[in-house]
Design a protein around this motif. Structure first.
Motif: not given
Lengths: 270, 656
Positions: B9-12, B14-23, B85-93
């Motif tokens: 969860t923290p990895l994702l 961070a990645a999304c935040a950096i991506f948004a910031w870069s864009c 895939f990414l959502v399930a990595g955070v919320f397996p359900a």
């Protein structure tokens, strides 16, 4: 220090025709241009301004519509544009024209020293090449004609060295400043006005000096001051040309024929 | 095989935040550009986006385009799978298998599985193509191979994960995954621990590459993945060569001399470019060894924006000049090499507008710096003084008619204005075309008049060369004259007059019906007003050369071909590059008035192409094309082929 370019408004001679009946120039609707040689004089004055920090002035004599020509000079970057215009100056030949222009330069010199006056080598309407030298004589300036290169300019010793382009040879001449220089086309390549400069020039002031300002003897200007008058203008008769050979069918043979004719008529130095 | 959400969860995030910031950082840079309206006519824009971004009409028109279409659609479809895939990595359900009914879930999984294989295949083809036959020299970059490898790795990781899960018996939808199932048989001999490791490694590889890819995009040429679709939405709707007017008042600056002088759309274009090289391949300058390469123009604009953008956003002055010699600057000789033929515009799959940017930079050079090739000084002065490029006395206009009695245009008494143009009036070869056109119109009983001495140059070359100030002056004079004389219908024989009167003068509030001579002759033929005796004239093997300003810039392709077919009895032969893909003669964009010092001569390149079919005649519809083709033929000293304008072909066939 001033560097002055004398420019003349001339009819665009590519468009001038001679009325076969009256033998006068048909000038109706013919646009005016800056005398082509003068554009090189103007260019050189602007280069001197850029290089040495001189003030550049463009000077002309003519009817009030000459203002358009001086605006072109302003668009190219001269600091001052002065038009000598007075009914009394009308009908001038080269002698009375140089009286007026010399007086204007003298007046300008009251504000600041005039170092160099540039003129075109001649105009394309009169083709006399007399006004530049006339100015030099009246002002007591060194007279350098047909210059195609400025070799050296030395302020301290007030000397200028130029190259003159003569028929078949060059001449390097050194003279004292102030100097009057007439220029040939090879001297430089004239610049083109930027749009902001054009727009600025459209509103800039063109100073108009009449004889109240120049205070010349009325008998030395205009028609009265002109010992020359034009009695007749005509196009010389030219002999009809001749088509030689068959350039399309036999280019080599035709070229040989042409060469023989040129050699025979002494047109080629062989 | 889910990882611990506490780690992922923290990895994702961070990645999304950096991506948004870069864009945000990158895309906000385009705001340093000037305003421009690209939101008008929404339905048309949406349709364009659908056709060109989603259906990729232009992409598939060239080799390997279909391959790109596969990758694109795989990407879109797998975006659903990857999101899951990414959502399930955070919320397996929150797995689709748990959310969707089986009847929907199983077909979806099937699609994902098959599409992944398609994507892998397409990427493999792309890798081989780039290695073996790259689209242009220098296309074998680490960046290009890197991106393709990343996409490939994503697919392999996908299969690794699912194959291992199937082998473990942990995949409920195994029956719907033919590819993964087939691969799982390779793992059948492995023990449970190994399979778990394979699944785990695959999962993290997939996640890692996905998140890295996301964050690499904004910094690579693959930013086009984000920018190309909106770029198709923002595509120019007007004729691309009709540049906006400039307003000449004191205090204004003209053209684009620094990056912030472009519009936001110009800058957005540079982010949309993925350097596919199609513009470069079709550009007559780039393909004859000139310093201009439209792909690099876009590249340099992007580099310049990235170098200056921050500074400009903070209110500073740009430090890297947009016109110059370094990377991030475009060389002046590149700018002067452009023929404004529009091949780049027609080739770009995502509607990047390379050529109009060149004109903007020319405007800066001419109007702000007065810096241009020597030959143009004469042209500019001739245009200003005498309203024609050669500097011939305006009084000579109209003398082409010789002793012929050609009427002056007069509204109410003559229907059409025949706008002869400078070439038709002064150029001795083109004067023959003018006479041919006159004969045709007379034979058809057309009511037409000319402006004679009062005709002025349309100003085309000036506008393409960036001398907008003079163009503006001449356009105003012409528009005023047309309005004063009540001109409504105009026939032209020069495509440059045609486009200028039709498209450019519209910006001055003048709506004319302008008809190029090819179309006018076509309509005369269709109305049966011309009696042609083509039996005497046939036997010629005529090849047709498309004029850029008639063809690409105005879409007139068929009329000249129909006319040739009717006038000679058979359709013209085609050159290899024809219609939208036609190759310029080399004289457009003001190149007519300049020397061609660099590279191979464009007209020779074209003439060689024309001569491949051993034609008796090259048929043109433009005075510039005619000059260039004739000059090219002279260089080839080819006596067997001549050049004719379409009007001459028709006039020759007129029954006496």
């Amino acid at each position: 220090m001033y560097v002055v370019a004398c420019i003349k408004q001339v009819p665009d001679t590519t468009q001038v025709q001679i009325d076969p009946v009256t033998n006068t120039l048909v000038r109706d609707g013919i646009p005016f241009i800056v005398n082509p040689y003068d554009t090189h004089a103007l260019e050189e004055s602007l280069r001197m301004k850029a290089r040495y920090g001189f003030k550049a002035a463009a000077l002309s004599m003519g009817p009030p519509n000459t203002e358009a020509t001086l605006r072109k000079a302003l668009a190219l970057g001269v600091d001052e544009a002065i038009l000598c215009s007075d009914r009394a100056f009308g009908g001038a030949d080269t002698l009375s024209t140089s009286n007026v222009l010399a007086a204007a330069i003298r007046k300008l010199a009251q504000e600041d020293e005039v170092g160099i006056v540039f003129c075109g080598k001649q105009t394309i309407d009169g083709d006399t090449a007399q006004v530049g030298p006339g100015i030099a004589i009246r002002l007591g300036f060194s007279q350098l004609t047909l210059v195609d290169r400025i070799e050296h300019l030395d302020f301290l010793s007030k000397k200028i060295r130029v190259r003159r382009k003569l028929e078949g040879r060059y001449e390097i001449v050194e003279a004292k400043l102030p100097a009057m220089i007439t220029v040939v086309r090879e001297l430089n390549r004239p610049r083109y006005p930027t749009v902001p400069m054009r727009l600025k020039a459209a509103k800039a002031e063109v100073k108009v000096w009449d004889n109240n300002e120049l205070k010349l003897d009325p008998n030395s200007v205009g028609l009265k001051g002109s010992p020359t008058w034009v009695s007749r203008i005509f196009s010389p008769q030219r002999a009809a040309g001749e088509i030689i050979g068959d350039g399309m069918g036999d280019p080599a043979g035709t070229a040989r024929l042409l060469l023989e004719k040129l050699v025979a008529s002494d047109m080629l130095a062989v | 095989m889910q990882p611990d959400p506490v780690i992922f969860t923290p990895l994702l995030a961070a990645a999304c935040a950096i991506f948004a910031w870069s864009c945000y950082r990158r895309f906000s840079l385009v705001a340093v550009g000037a305003a421009e309206d690209r939101f008008s006519s929404l339905p048309e824009r949406l349709q364009g986006m659908f056709e060109f971004a989603f259906l990729q009409k232009r992409v598939v028109s060239r080799p390997f385009g279909v391959n790109h279409l596969f990758i694109f659609w795989s990407f879109l479809i797998l975006a659903v799978a990857n999101t899951e895939f990414l959502v399930a990595g955070v919320f397996p359900a929150a797995r689709l298998s748990a959310v969707l009914p089986q009847a929907l879930y199983l077909p979806l999984v099937f699609v994902f599985d098959v599409v992944s294989l398609c994507a892998l295949t397409a990427v493999a083809i792309a890798l081989v193509r780039r290695a073996v036959a790259p689209p242009y020299e220098g296309a074998r970059t680490g960046e290009a191979f890197g991106i393709l490898s990343m996409i490939g790795t994503l697919m392999l990781a996908y299969f690794g994960l699912h194959a291992a899960e199937i082998a473990l018996g942990a995949e409920g939808a195994a029956q719907s995954m033919p590819v993964s199932r087939a691969l799982s048989s390779l793992l059948s001999g492995e023990g449970g621990e190994t399979l778990k490791s394979v699944a785990q490694v695959s999962w993290w590889l997939h996640a890692g590459v996905l998140l890295f890819f996301l964050n690499y995009l904004p910094y690579s040429k693959h930013m086009h993945i984000l920018a190309a679709i909106p770029n198709c939405f923002f595509k120019g709707l007007d004729a691309p060569n009709t540049q906006p007017r400039e307003e000449f008042v004191e205090g204004n600056v003209y053209g684009a001399g620094s990056i912030d002088r472009f519009t936001w759309k110009d800058l957005f274009d540079s982010f949309s470019c993925t350097e596919c090289g199609r513009c470069e391949k079709s550009c007559p300058a780039a393909s004859t060894g000139k310093p201009l390469n439209p792909r690099l123009v876009m590249h340099d604009i992007k580099v310049n924006l990235l170098a200056n953008g921050d500074l400009l956003q903070r209110g500073g002055e740009p430090t890297v000049p947009v016109i110059g010699d370094a990377e991030g600057s475009i060389r002046p000789d590149a700018l002067w090499s452009c023929t404004s033929c529009g091949a780049c515009l027609a080739a770009c799959p995502v509607f990047i507008e390379q050529m109009p940017k060149i004109t903007k930079m020319r405007r800066h050079l001419v109007q702000m710096e007065a810096d241009f090739p020597e030959e143009l000084l004469n042209l500019f002065e001739n245009m200003e003084q005498r309203s024609n490029p050669w500097g011939i006395a305006p009084g000579e206009r109209g003398k082409w008619a010789g002793g012929r009695d050609v009427r002056q245009f007069e509204a109410g008494k003559t229907e059409y204005l025949y706008f002869v143009g400078c070439a038709g009036s002064f150029d001795s070869r083109s004067k023959q075309v003018t006479l041919a056109m006159t004969r045709i119109m007379e034979a058809a009983g057309v009511s037409f008049g000319i402006l004679g001495k009062e005709e002025k140059c349309c100003g085309d070359s000036l506008r393409r060369l960036g001398n907008e100030y003079l163009f503006d002056k001449m356009a105003r004079e012409n528009v005023a004259q047309f309005q004063e004389k009540g001109v409504t219908k105009v026939v032209t024989q020069c495509p440059h007059c045609f486009t200028t009167l039709k498209n450019d003068y519209r910006q001055y509030g003048l709506e004319l019906e302008v008809i190029p001579h090819a179309e006018f002759i076509e309509s005369l033929l269709a109305q049966g007003k011309l009696k042609l005796d083509h039996h005497e004239k046939k036997g010629g093997n005529i090849v047709f050369h498309d004029s850029c300003y008639l063809g690409r810039h105005n879409g007139v392709y068929e009329a000249p071909r129909t006319v040739i077919a009717q006038a000679t009895g058979s359709a013209p032969a085609e050159m290899e590059r024809n219609r939208e893909n036609s190759f310029c003669c080399g004289a457009g964009g003001g190149r007519m008035w300049m020397e061609e010092h660099l590279g191979e001569r464009i007209n020779l390149n074209r003439v060689n192409e024309a001569l491949a079919g051993k034609p008796s005649t090259i048929c043109t519809t433009c005075p510039y094309c005619m000059t260039m083709m004739e000059d090219g033929l002279k260089d080839r000293s080819n006596g067997g082929t001549n050049v004719k304008d379409i009007a001459e072909l028709v006039a020759e066939g007129l029954k006496a």
